[in-house]
Design a protein around this motif. Structure first.
Motif, PDB file in Angstrom:
ATOM      1  N   ALA A  89       0.819  -1.225   0.000  1.00 53.67           N
ATOM      2  CA  ALA A  89       0.000   0.000   0.000  1.00 53.67           C
ATOM      3  C   ALA A  89       0.849   1.270   0.000  1.00 53.67           C
ATOM      4  N   ILE A  90       2.016   1.240   0.654  1.00 59.89           N
ATOM      5  CA  ILE A  90       2.832   2.469   0.702  1.00 59.89           C
ATOM      6  C   ILE A  90       3.541   2.765  -0.625  1.00 59.89           C
ATOM      7  N   ARG A  91       3.463   1.820  -1.588  1.00 65.08           N
ATOM      8  CA  ARG A  91       4.126   2.039  -2.891  1.00 65.08           C
ATOM      9  C   ARG A  91       3.170   2.563  -3.953  1.00 65.08           C
ATOM     10  N   GLU A  92       1.914   2.792  -3.599  1.00 65.56           N
ATOM     11  CA  GLU A  92       0.929   3.292  -4.570  1.00 65.56           C
ATOM     12  C   GLU A  92       1.324   4.695  -5.039  1.00 65.56           C
ATOM     13  N   PRO A  93       1.006   5.038  -6.326  1.00 71.20           N
ATOM     14  CA  PRO A  93       1.346   6.374  -6.840  1.00 71.20           C
ATOM     15  C   PRO A  93       0.816   7.526  -5.978  1.00 71.20           C
ATOM     16  N   LEU A  94      -0.382   7.364  -5.406  1.00 68.04           N
ATOM     17  CA  LEU A  94      -0.922   8.436  -4.553  1.00 68.04           C
ATOM     18  C   LEU A  94      -0.003   8.699  -3.361  1.00 68.04           C
ATOM     19  N   ILE A  95       0.555   7.621  -2.824  1.00 59.15           N
ATOM     20  CA  ILE A  95       1.426   7.755  -1.642  1.00 59.15           C
ATOM     21  C   ILE A  95       2.802   8.316  -2.030  1.00 59.15           C
ATOM     22  N   ASP A  96       3.236   8.071  -3.291  1.00 59.10           N
ATOM     23  CA  ASP A  96       4.474   8.724  -3.783  1.00 59.10           C
ATOM     24  C   ASP A  96       4.333  10.230  -3.554  1.00 59.10           C
ATOM     25  N   ARG A  97       3.208  10.753  -4.030  1.00 64.22           N
ATOM     26  CA  ARG A  97       3.001  12.213  -4.002  1.00 64.22           C
ATOM     27  C   ARG A  97       2.790  12.712  -2.574  1.00 64.22           C
ATOM     28  N   LEU A  98       1.929  12.010  -1.839  1.00 63.36           N
ATOM     29  CA  LEU A  98       1.604  12.496  -0.489  1.00 63.36           C
ATOM     30  C   LEU A  98       2.758  12.352   0.495  1.00 63.36           C
ATOM     31  N   SER A  99       3.617  11.331   0.287  1.00 64.17           N
ATOM     32  CA  SER A  99       4.757  11.175   1.209  1.00 64.17           C
ATOM     33  C   SER A  99       5.720  12.340   1.006  1.00 64.17           C
ATOM     34  N   SER A 100       5.849  12.786  -0.249  1.00 61.35           N
ATOM     35  CA  SER A 100       6.711  13.924  -0.529  1.00 61.35           C
ATOM     36  C   SER A 100       6.131  15.167   0.163  1.00 61.35           C
ATOM     37  N   ARG A 157      11.754   2.605 -11.735  1.00 64.76           N
ATOM     38  CA  ARG A 157      10.555   2.702 -10.891  1.00 64.76           C
ATOM     39  C   ARG A 157       9.383   1.970 -11.541  1.00 64.76           C
ATOM     40  N   CYS A 158       9.256   2.088 -12.866  1.00 62.98           N
ATOM     41  CA  CYS A 158       8.160   1.394 -13.566  1.00 62.98           C
ATOM     42  C   CYS A 158       8.287  -0.111 -13.336  1.00 62.98           C
ATOM     43  N   ARG A 159       9.521  -0.611 -13.431  1.00 62.69           N
ATOM     44  CA  ARG A 159       9.754  -2.057 -13.235  1.00 62.69           C
ATOM     45  C   ARG A 159       9.390  -2.482 -11.816  1.00 62.69           C
ATOM     46  N   GLN A 160       9.856  -1.679 -10.838  1.00 62.34           N
ATOM     47  CA  GLN A 160       9.549  -2.018  -9.439  1.00 62.34           C
ATOM     48  C   GLN A 160       8.044  -2.046  -9.226  1.00 62.34           C
ATOM     49  N   MET A 161       7.354  -1.043  -9.801  1.00 58.68           N
ATOM     50  CA  MET A 161       5.903  -0.969  -9.597  1.00 58.68           C
ATOM     51  C   MET A 161       5.191  -2.129 -10.263  1.00 58.68           C
ATOM     52  N   GLU A 162       5.670  -2.488 -11.460  1.00 59.15           N
ATOM     53  CA  GLU A 162       5.081  -3.631 -12.170  1.00 59.15           C
ATOM     54  C   GLU A 162       5.191  -4.883 -11.307  1.00 59.15           C
ATOM     55  N   GLY A 165       2.544  -5.126  -9.044  1.00 57.80           N
ATOM     56  CA  GLY A 165       1.211  -5.182  -9.643  1.00 57.80           C
ATOM     57  C   GLY A 165       0.624  -3.810  -9.941  1.00 57.80           C
ATOM     58  N   ILE A 166       1.462  -2.756  -9.964  1.00 60.81           N
ATOM     59  CA  ILE A 166       0.951  -1.409 -10.246  1.00 60.81           C
ATOM     60  C   ILE A 166       1.439  -0.994 -11.630  1.00 60.81           C
ATOM     61  N   GLN A 167       0.485  -0.648 -12.525  1.00 61.12           N
ATOM     62  CA  GLN A 167       0.852  -0.250 -13.895  1.00 61.12           C
ATOM     63  C   GLN A 167       0.903   1.265 -13.978  1.00 61.12           C
ATOM     64  N   ILE A 168       2.003   1.796 -14.485  1.00 56.70           N
ATOM     65  CA  ILE A 168       2.094   3.245 -14.692  1.00 56.70           C
ATOM     66  C   ILE A 168       2.974   3.461 -15.922  1.00 56.70           C
ATOM     67  N   SER A 169       2.560   4.389 -16.820  1.00 56.70           N
ATOM     68  CA  SER A 169       3.321   4.553 -18.060  1.00 56.70           C
ATOM     69  C   SER A 169       4.642   5.272 -17.767  1.00 56.70           C
ATOM     70  N   LEU A 170       5.587   5.119 -18.703  1.00 57.57           N
ATOM     71  CA  LEU A 170       6.901   5.735 -18.517  1.00 57.57           C
ATOM     72  C   LEU A 170       6.765   7.262 -18.447  1.00 57.57           C
ATOM     73  N   ASP A 171       5.886   7.821 -19.305  1.00 61.01           N
ATOM     74  CA  ASP A 171       5.703   9.285 -19.291  1.00 61.01           C
ATOM     75  C   ASP A 171       5.174   9.759 -17.945  1.00 61.01           C
ATOM     76  N   GLU A 172       4.211   9.015 -17.405  1.00 56.06           N
ATOM     77  CA  GLU A 172       3.657   9.406 -16.095  1.00 56.06           C
ATOM     78  C   GLU A 172       4.734   9.329 -15.019  1.00 56.06           C
ATOM     79  N   GLN A 173       5.562   8.282 -15.119  1.00 56.33           N
ATOM     80  CA  GLN A 173       6.611   8.096 -14.110  1.00 56.33           C
ATOM     81  C   GLN A 173       7.656   9.215 -14.203  1.00 56.33           C
ATOM     82  N   VAL A 174       8.025   9.597 -15.445  1.00 57.05           N
ATOM     83  CA  VAL A 174       8.990  10.696 -15.620  1.00 57.05           C
ATOM     84  C   VAL A 174       8.416  11.964 -14.989  1.00 57.05           C
TER      85      VAL A 174
END
Ligand code: DC
Length: 226
Positions: A89-100, A157-162, A165-174
């Protein structure tokens, strides 16, 4: 009382801190401390409680009340928030942003820094984050600052997320990494910054084994490990 040894590894997201720190700690028998996971846990706890993450006082109270544990297991490490396994749960994209965001609050940082220093009383540690060498452990025995180019970090990061089980495009990750880099390095309290006495390593073209070996050699020289 014997002073425990500290290896501080800092750098932006995706620079290779976590994997390097984890493998190095295992290789030399030190405790591994992931301080990013601590800020992530504060953000997740605020979300779970339905607290407005822009409310610094409310988030500060949460940081005071939560219990965070890191337990080694077969897959590496498990993070417990109030005894619940939140490793995924702490690796979700929402938590990336909120932890920052929550990590920019002075009140949160004070609590986490205190927790991190107490954690380091348990034994020799490899601690990774953004301010290990500058603020939390200014007298660390060895300080490393890892960097890598943005696209390489985004691919990692995309690989780690994959894998989680979390899919995120390379552009979104950049986009996510560059806005987080900017926010983490320009905040007032303990910004992401290389300590003057840190050794900088560019991991763009290095393998994980290469990174671990390089830091291991520096640790041998600096700490006189056997
Ligand atoms: O290393 P990470 O991506 O898991 O960290 C998540 C966020 O936590 C990061 O955007 C900045 C913050 N952080 C920090 O401010 N200080 C630390 N020592 C570790 C992380």
């Amino acid at each position: 009382m014997k002073r425990h040894r500290v290896i501080a590894i800092d750098g932006p997201a995706g620079s290779g801190k976590s994997s390097t720190a984890k493998h190095l700690a295992e290789k030399i028998g030190f405790i591994y401390m992931d301080t990013g996971a601590m800020y992530r846990s504060v953000a997740l706890a605020a979300v779970k409680k339905g607290i407005d993450t822009n409310d610094q006082d409310a988030v500060g109270k949460i940081a005071d009340l939560i219990e965070i544990d890191m337990i080694p297991d077969d897959d590496g490490y498990k993070f417990l928030l109030n005894k619940e396994d939140v490793s995924m749960a702490i690796r979700e994209p929402l938590i990336d942003r909120l932890s920052s965001l929550v990590s920019s609050y002075k009140v949160v940082r004070e609590k986490m820094v205190d927790l991190q220093r107490r954690f380091a009383l348990k034994g020799d540690v490899v601690a990774e984050g953004r301010d290990m060498g500058t603020v939390v452990f200014p007298h660390a025995d060895l300080k490393i600052f890892l960097v890598a180019d943005l696209e390489t970090r985004a691919i990692r990061r995309c690989r780690q997320m994959e894998n989680s089980g979390i899919q995120i495009s390379l552009d979104e990750q950049v986009a996510s990494l560059s806005s987080r880099d900017l926010f983490d390095s320009s905040r007032t309290h303990s910004p992401l910054k290389k300590a003057d006495d840190a050794v900088e390593i560019d991991t763009t073209d290095m393998s994980l084994n290469g990174q671990v070996e390089k830091v291991f050699q520096l640790a041998l020289d600096k700490l006189g490990l056997e």
